[in-house]
Design a protein around this motif. Structure first.
Motif, PDB file in Angstrom:
ATOM      1  N   VAL A 193       0.862  -1.172   0.000  1.00 11.33           N
ATOM      2  CA  VAL A 193       0.000   0.000   0.000  1.00 11.33           C
ATOM      3  C   VAL A 193       0.898   1.222   0.000  1.00 11.33           C
ATOM      4  O   VAL A 193       1.620   1.458   0.959  1.00 11.33           O
ATOM      5  CB  VAL A 193      -0.890  -0.016   1.264  1.00 11.33           C
TER       6      VAL A 193
ATOM      7  N   PHE B 103       1.310   4.921   0.253  1.00  8.89           N
ATOM      8  CA  PHE B 103       0.724   6.195   0.594  1.00  8.89           C
ATOM      9  C   PHE B 103       1.441   7.352  -0.073  1.00  8.89           C
ATOM     10  O   PHE B 103       0.926   8.462  -0.129  1.00  8.89           O
ATOM     11  CB  PHE B 103       0.752   6.379   2.118  1.00  8.89           C
TER      12      PHE B 103
ATOM     13  N   ASP C 194       5.418  -6.862   2.284  1.00  8.62           N
ATOM     14  CA  ASP C 194       5.478  -6.500   3.702  1.00  8.62           C
ATOM     15  C   ASP C 194       4.567  -5.297   3.896  1.00  8.62           C
ATOM     16  O   ASP C 194       4.961  -4.165   3.661  1.00  8.62           O
ATOM     17  CB  ASP C 194       6.923  -6.168   4.079  1.00  8.62           C
ATOM     18  N   LEU C 195       3.352  -5.560   4.310  1.00  6.28           N
ATOM     19  CA  LEU C 195       2.352  -4.498   4.347  1.00  6.28           C
ATOM     20  C   LEU C 195       2.731  -3.373   5.295  1.00  6.28           C
ATOM     21  O   LEU C 195       2.784  -2.212   4.916  1.00  6.28           O
ATOM     22  CB  LEU C 195       1.000  -5.089   4.747  1.00  6.28           C
ATOM     23  N   SER C 196       3.022  -3.725   6.546  1.00  2.01           N
ATOM     24  CA  SER C 196       3.255  -2.657   7.519  1.00  2.01           C
ATOM     25  C   SER C 196       4.569  -1.945   7.233  1.00  2.01           C
ATOM     26  O   SER C 196       4.669  -0.733   7.361  1.00  2.01           O
ATOM     27  CB  SER C 196       3.216  -3.205   8.943  1.00  2.01           C
ATOM     28  N   GLY C 197       5.582  -2.694   6.815  1.00  3.98           N
ATOM     29  CA  GLY C 197       6.868  -2.063   6.535  1.00  3.98           C
ATOM     30  C   GLY C 197       6.782  -1.080   5.389  1.00  3.98           C
ATOM     31  O   GLY C 197       7.247   0.056   5.484  1.00  3.98           O
TER      32      GLY C 197
ATOM     33  N   PHE D  23       4.157   0.334   4.240  1.00  3.20           N
ATOM     34  CA  PHE D  23       3.253   1.412   4.593  1.00  3.20           C
ATOM     35  C   PHE D  23       3.969   2.481   5.390  1.00  3.20           C
ATOM     36  O   PHE D  23       3.859   3.673   5.108  1.00  3.20           O
ATOM     37  CB  PHE D  23       2.078   0.839   5.390  1.00  3.20           C
ATOM     38  N   ILE D  24       4.716   2.060   6.382  1.00  2.00           N
ATOM     39  CA  ILE D  24       5.380   3.055   7.216  1.00  2.00           C
ATOM     40  C   ILE D  24       6.479   3.753   6.424  1.00  2.00           C
ATOM     41  O   ILE D  24       6.732   4.958   6.605  1.00  2.00           O
ATOM     42  CB  ILE D  24       5.911   2.417   8.529  1.00  2.00           C
ATOM     43  N   LEU D  25       7.107   3.025   5.492  1.00  2.08           N
ATOM     44  CA  LEU D  25       8.105   3.684   4.644  1.00  2.08           C
ATOM     45  C   LEU D  25       7.431   4.770   3.815  1.00  2.08           C
ATOM     46  O   LEU D  25       7.941   5.884   3.692  1.00  2.08           O
ATOM     47  CB  LEU D  25       8.758   2.657   3.714  1.00  2.08           C
TER      48      LEU D  25
ATOM     49  N   ILE E  97       4.747   6.392   4.508  1.00  6.60           N
ATOM     50  CA  ILE E  97       4.365   7.525   5.369  1.00  6.60           C
ATOM     51  C   ILE E  97       5.572   8.418   5.622  1.00  6.60           C
ATOM     52  O   ILE E  97       5.487   9.640   5.559  1.00  6.60           O
ATOM     53  CB  ILE E  97       3.798   7.029   6.715  1.00  6.60           C
TER      54      ILE E  97
END
Lengths: 401, 291, 334
Positions: free
Chosen positions: B35, B37, B97-100, B102-104, B106
């Motif tokens: 994902v 962003f 790696d969804l959370s990784g 995503f936070i990248l 952001i």
């Protein structure tokens, strides 16, 4: 050799070193009085914040060039310290804590954004710091908040005079449609705009809201055009958005009297609206190339334009006025104690950006004299240029003269 | 009837930008299962560059249409280059790696937004309309510029469809989206496909930004509103599905158009959020999603 | 000494206790507030980590934090409910809403669950903004802890956060926690054993949201003023950042990430627009270079410095009776 591990190690080491050397800054508290600013420096309102900080610095420099502030035999100068409040209460609280407790600042030169202002006020009143603000809303002022002073005309001061003038200039208008952004400023403005238009004899037939950050104004323009009001008042809608709305309205074929009651600047609205914004009335904008413009105003505006990319607006101008008011009050009270300075503010006279010497009043409206007394400048866009059409001085101001 | 037509046209115009935007998002998810962003930032950069370059060219006496085309090409090229940089040094390591990821993304949003604010300043800019004037279709007036935008969106969507369905590259991308391990077994150069897929997606976003510049107010925070709506469109349609992204975008545009007219834009926004939650409760993978 | 490091539970309890007691020694108002914010941030990150046990990224955490804050704030300022019940009420309302929300949405997974949480956060934010009785966009003011607390409120707040972080850890270690991680790994297997997977997920989500709600209530009492903009998707994003930078594989990760990032934020405060760039860069660098977060670095450092040296020392010790020239070479190279 530049493996991930190595880079990670080097970075961790240098970060640690950097943090260790970021010690407490040396403070020369005797000669310098820090003025705290709680303003948005990111997001949609960033330019307002940038301009405000710029003007505070310009005012501080002017004070220094004129010899500083003379209190009790010492000479003081101002230094502006600005932090980003991101237009919400949580960040506003962080900024408040940093300004008042970490940096030990006792004078807030200006604050912007109702929610962070309330957060700041909650702390500044308790800790006895003097607080100049641009936030509107009667709930910000009053006997419960003796150290808070508003340094620009709010919708309270602008709404009634402006609507009266527009009705005088266009006697045949009978109905008005309002549009406001869905935030604190918008909500306060809408309530007062309604009352003002009704008092002027114009009926409010619709009042709509949009979320800040919207870029598509076609649907709302369609709705407003269909209502066929004589006047469309965009109230507290920011200049850039206002221009887009009027442009869409023109494409849809609506014609009538246009107003942005508390519109703050012409450049944004002309840039986005083009020819469609001709004839628009605004109540909080400032003209910088008319016969009434002083050389000082022109010089400051030109320099500001070079720094931030657009002309000054009344929100930013208040950050200049607060510095001048503070200087006058400190010298009048011969003190740097916030409470004593605050006591002097209502009756002191000083040279504001608008060139007119003024003080603080508004006791009848708010309960205590905490509202700056400056003229309401009604402007209108004629042939792509902003022109001043009326300068309205309130009764209280006339009496002070 | 007139009103209904007007609302429909408004929805189509608004929807065309959302379509271009969300096609990029869904493509990235389909191929890399992440994902992103930061997609909005490439879109914003493209729009910002166009809004800066066109006045500059005009200042140097270049006629408007060539100035705009040249500016658009440069803007899109720079945005895509930036996108590929973030892929090469960032997203490439976070596939699936969804959370990784995503936070990248952001972190990138914060970084890039701050950078744009610093270099372009917070003042809003506009680009003069390339084709001035209005056009009347079936009794509904719209600016020629918006008509052009709508047509461009149709062309871009058609091109993407053709690429996905007909070309070898497109088929490989679809294979990777369905099951990347099976695709690898078949000998599809999976890493290269991911790279190219990201490039195409960023290209779509950048083109959307360049097309939007003449009809909208450009500021460094432009991407935020479109990003949220784009994601919602993609969820409603189903992540990874191209027809889903189109349906989702049109759906949101309709709600915005009708809701904004009969209620107000703020309520329309609220409705969109509630609707996406309802859709997901009934169809947990979106309307056309297939995971 | 290293036995304490190895017994995670003891180490965690000790660390939390020390941090809480340490806050009593802070004297200036700014550091005290910063300490509370760090504790609240660590709590959010820990709650987020708790929900990752079922393999989901709970982006709605900001919504429940906000429900806790507005719940406690409204209870206090509108309904005049005293402090402790108001505090608990915030958490309880958040938990109840989360159970309903979780029940209907936990059928979705992965990116869909992430984005539905995102949408819910924005819906709640818009609702707060449109509710005049909650103060609307101007915010709600006057949320103060009772004056009887005096200067012990910070200790209370940080202590409460520590207790809740410890509680989450203990649940993680319990058999219920094992069920949750089993669900993350393969929920079909768990189903086949006869456990109601859906309800387990909902309960896990409810616990995480209750904790977030209490955190929100504490936030209200600490800052005294809250506004809708405080509880948007950025709050969830930062909670995730604290978790990622700290290290999501360890119960110490949330605390470490929260402390470091908030400290950096405090330093970056004076940078104006540069603050965003600085923070963004910090997150990007951390994610790219430290995949196991700061905890990963510490355990790597611990291994290199302590364990390797000790093992080398033991090797030297054992091989002393061996031939001397060899021994000397080892010493030179070791």
């Amino acid at each position: 050799m530049f493996t991930k591990d190595r880079i990670a190690k080097v970075l961790a080491g240098s970060a640690a070193a950097a943090l260790l050397t970021c010690g407490a800054s040396a403070s020369h508290a005797d000669e310098i009085i820090k003025l705290g600013l709680s303003i948005p420096l990111s997001g949609a309102a960033a330019n307002w914040g940038k301009g405000s900080e710029w003007l505070c610095n310009a005012a501080a420099k002017e004070v220094a060039d004129a010899g500083g502030v003379k209190v009790g035999g010492k000479v003081y100068n101002y230094k502006c310290v600005a932090y980003d409040n991101k237009y919400n209460a949580a960040e506003g609280t962080k900024v408040a804590q940093t300004l008042l407790n970490r940096d030990g600042i006792r004078f807030i030169g200006g604050s912007l954004g109702t929610a962070p202002v309330k957060a700041l006020q909650s702390l500044s009143e308790r800790e006895g710091a003097l607080h100049f603000t641009t936030a509107w809303g009667s709930s910000i002022k009053g006997p419960k908040f003796p150290l808070t002073f508003t340094i620009m005309n709010t919708v309270n001061e602008i709404s009634f005079p402006l609507t009266r003038y527009v009705k005088e200039a266009n006697p045949s208008i009978k109905t008005v449609s309002l549009l406001n952004p869905n935030d604190a400023t918008g909500q306060e403005t809408e309530a007062l705009a309604r009352k003002a238009w009704t008092a002027a004899g114009v009926q409010v037939i619709s009042s709509d809201w949009y979320d800040r950050g919207t870029t598509e104004f076609q649907p709302i323009a369609s709705k407003m055009a269909a209502a066929k009001a004589d006047v469309i008042d965009l109230a507290s809608t920011p200049p850039a958005d206002s221009g887009v709305v009027f442009k869409e309205l023109k494409v849809l074929g609506w014609k009538g009297v246009q107003a942005v009651q508390v519109g703050t600047g012409a450049e944004g609205i002309i840039a986005t609206g083009g020819a469609a914004v001709d004839g628009t009335y605004m109540g909080a904008a400032m003209v910088f190339d008319s016969a009434l413009t002083t050389p000082k105003q022109k010089k400051l505006n030109d320099a500001a334009k070079a720094a931030i990319g657009e002309s000054l607006n009344s929100v930013q101008i208040s950050f200049y006025d607060s510095v001048m008011a503070l200087k006058a009050a400190m010298e009048a009270s011969q003190s740097i104690d916030p409470k004593l300075v605050a006591a002097a503010l209502p009756t002191v006279k000083f040279e504001s950006f608008y060139g007119v010497a003024s003080g603080f009043g508004g006791k009848d409206v708010y309960g205590t004299p905490q509202q700056i007394l400056i003229p309401v400048i009604v402007t209108q866009i004629k042939n792509g240029k902003l022109t001043e059409v009326r300068r309205i001085v309130s009764e209280e101001m006339k009496q002070r003269k | 009837m007139q009103t209904a037509l007007q609302l429909l046209f408004t929805a189509l115009q608004i929807g065309s930008i959302y379509i271009l935007f969300s096609l990029g998002l869904t493509l990235i998810f389909g191929v890399m299962k992440i994902v992103n962003f930061a997609h909005g930032q490439f879109f914003t950069l493209s729009a910002l560059l166009v809004s800066v370059l066109v006045p500059w060219f005009a200042h140097h006496d270049v006629p408007l249409l060539p100035a705009y085309l040249l500016a658009a090409v440069i803007a899109v090229a720079v945005s895509v280059a930036l996108g590929m940089l973030t892929y090469q040094f960032g997203f490439r390591f976070f596939q699936r790696d969804l959370s990784g990821s995503f936070i990248l993304s952001i972190g990138l949003v914060l970084l890039l937004e701050g950078a744009y604010l610093h270099y372009f300043g917070g003042a809003v800019r506009t680009v003069p309309p390339i084709i001035a004037g209005d056009v009347s279709i079936l009794g509904v007036t719209l600016t020629s510029q918006r008509l052009l935008l709508g047509l461009a969106a149709i062309v871009a969507t058609g091109a993407l469809y053709w690429i996905l369905m007909v070309t070898q590259f497109g088929k490989a991308m679809r294979a990777v989206a369905i099951d990347h391990e099976a695709a690898m077994l078949q000998g599809i150069p999976f890493k290269r496909i991911a790279f190219q897929g990201f490039a195409v997606a960023t290209l779509l976003g950048a083109v959307a930004g360049a097309l939007l510049a003449p009809i909208s107010v450009i500021s460094p925070t432009l991407g935020a509103d479109y990003l949220i709506k784009g994601f919602i469109a993609v969820i409603i349609g189903g992540l990874g599905s191209v027809p889903g992204a189109i349906i989702g975008s049109l759906f949101i545009a309709l709600v915005e158009s009708i809701g904004g007219f009969y209620f107000d834009p703020s309520i329309a926004n609220l409705t969109i959020f509630i609707l996406v939650m309802l859709v997901l409760m009934v169809r947990p993978h979106g309307l056309l999603g297939n995971r | 000494m290293h036995k304490i490091f190895h017994n995670q539970q003891v180490f965690l309890t000790l660390t939390l206790a020390l941090l809480s007691l340490g806050s009593l020694f802070l004297r200036d108002a700014y550091s005290i507030n910063l300490a509370i914010w760090m504790a609240l941030a660590a709590l959010c990150a820990a709650s987020l980590r708790f929900v990752t046990l079922i393999g989901e990224l709970n982006f709605a955490i900001a919504a429940f934090y906000g429900i806790g804050a507005y719940g406690a704030g409204a209870a206090l300022t509108v309904y005049n409910i005293p402090f402790l019940p108001a505090l608990l009420l915030g958490g309880v309302i958040a938990a109840l809403v989360s159970l309903v929300f979780g029940y209907v949405t936990l059928k979705t997974k992965g990116p869909y669950f992430l984005l539905i949480g995102f949408a819910f956060t924005e819906v709640m934010r818009i609702l707060y903004a449109r509710s005049d009785w909650l103060g609307g966009n101007s915010g709600m003011v006057g949320i103060f802890p009772p004056s009887a607390f005096g200067s012990y409120f910070p200790f209370f707040a940080i202590g409460l956060c520590s207790v809740m972080i410890l509680a989450l850890y203990l649940i993680e270690r319990s058999s219920f926690g094992k069920v949750l991680t089993a669900i993350r790994d393969n929920d079909n297997v768990v189903l086949s054993v006869g456990i109601n997977v859906h309800m387990a997920k909902v309960v896990c989500f409810g616990i995480g949201s209750f904790v977030a709600g209490i955190g929100g209530s504490l936030h209200g009492f600490t800052n005294n003023v809250i506004s809708p903009g405080d509880f948007g998707f950025l709050l969830s994003t930062f909670a995730l950042a604290y978790l990622k930078v700290g290290g999501e594989n360890s119960p110490f990760g949330p605390m470490l990430g929260a402390i470091v990032l908030l400290a950096l934020g405090s330093v970056a405060m004076g940078m104006g627009a540069g603050e965003h760039i600085f923070y963004g860069a910090a997150i990007v660098i951390a994610v790219l270079l430290f995949p196991n977060g700061l905890v990963g670095i510490f355990s790597w450092g611990y291994k290199k410095l302590v364990l390797d040296v000790r093992s080398k020392g033991e090797a030297l010790h054992e091989s002393r009776p061996a031939a001397k020239p060899l021994h000397k070479k080892e010493q030179v190279n070791g």
